[in-house]
Scaffold this motif. Structure first.
Motif, PDB file in Angstrom:
ATOM      1  N   TRP A  14       0.828  -1.211   0.000  1.00 58.47           N
ATOM      2  CA  TRP A  14       0.000   0.000   0.000  1.00 58.47           C
ATOM      3  C   TRP A  14       0.864   1.264   0.000  1.00 58.47           C
ATOM      4  O   TRP A  14       0.500   2.254  -0.643  1.00 58.47           O
ATOM      5  N   VAL A  66      -4.904   4.395   3.629  1.00 60.60           N
ATOM      6  CA  VAL A  66      -5.411   3.144   4.194  1.00 60.60           C
ATOM      7  C   VAL A  66      -6.171   3.471   5.478  1.00 60.60           C
ATOM      8  O   VAL A  66      -5.640   4.149   6.361  1.00 60.60           O
ATOM      9  N   THR A  78      -8.406  -4.941   3.125  1.00 59.35           N
ATOM     10  CA  THR A  78      -7.933  -3.576   3.330  1.00 59.35           C
ATOM     11  C   THR A  78      -9.039  -2.619   2.913  1.00 59.35           C
ATOM     12  O   THR A  78      -9.594  -2.751   1.821  1.00 59.35           O
ATOM     13  N   TYR A  80      -9.614   1.367   2.132  1.00 61.58           N
ATOM     14  CA  TYR A  80      -8.817   2.557   1.854  1.00 61.58           C
ATOM     15  C   TYR A  80      -9.572   3.510   0.955  1.00 61.58           C
ATOM     16  O   TYR A  80     -10.626   3.164   0.409  1.00 61.58           O
TER      17      TYR A  80
END
Length: 127
Positions: A14, A66, A78, A80
């Motif tokens: 990320w 994130v 995740t 984000y």
């Protein structure tokens, strides 16, 4: 692979995505990884195709944050946000790992929307 190793790989992925480092961003994927975009029906087969697709995006992301990462074993999620030319997209990535690399990813994208007035008595809206 230990969960801490996967978490570290995700953090590196990320961060590389946020800075636009395509090689480091895609190092997390198996060569034959599959990435799905269910909202458009697209399926991208192979790390090289995924990297090529992202490198040709006409509206390069200008911001990336994130919100949280959570996972266990080989399944990691995740949440984000991505900014594309002043417009924010809320995004969820669901990654399945195999042998320490991503074998399958599904990404969902959602635009922000105004909270409807009818539910104001039950919710709070930050800002």
């Amino acid at each position: 692979m230990f969960p801490s190793d996967i978490r570290q790989a995700l953090d590196e992925h990320w961060l590389a995505s946020a800075r636009g480092d395509l090689d480091a961003e895609h190092a997390i994927y198996h060569d034959d990884a599959i990435c799905e975009y269910p909202q458009s029906g697209e399926i991208i087969c192979g790390r090289q195709n995924l990297q090529a697709l992202r490198s040709h995006h006409p509206g390069k992301p200008s911001g990336f944050k994130v919100r949280r990462i959570h996972g266990e074993g080989d399944l990691w999620v995740t949440e984000y946000t991505i900014d594309y030319q002043g417009k924010q997209a809320f995004t969820v990535s669901i990654m399945t790992f195999k042998g320490g690399k991503v074998a399958h990813e599904v990404q969902y994208f959602a635009d922000p929307f105004d909270a409807p007035a009818w539910r104001a008595q039950w919710v709070s809206v930050p800002g």
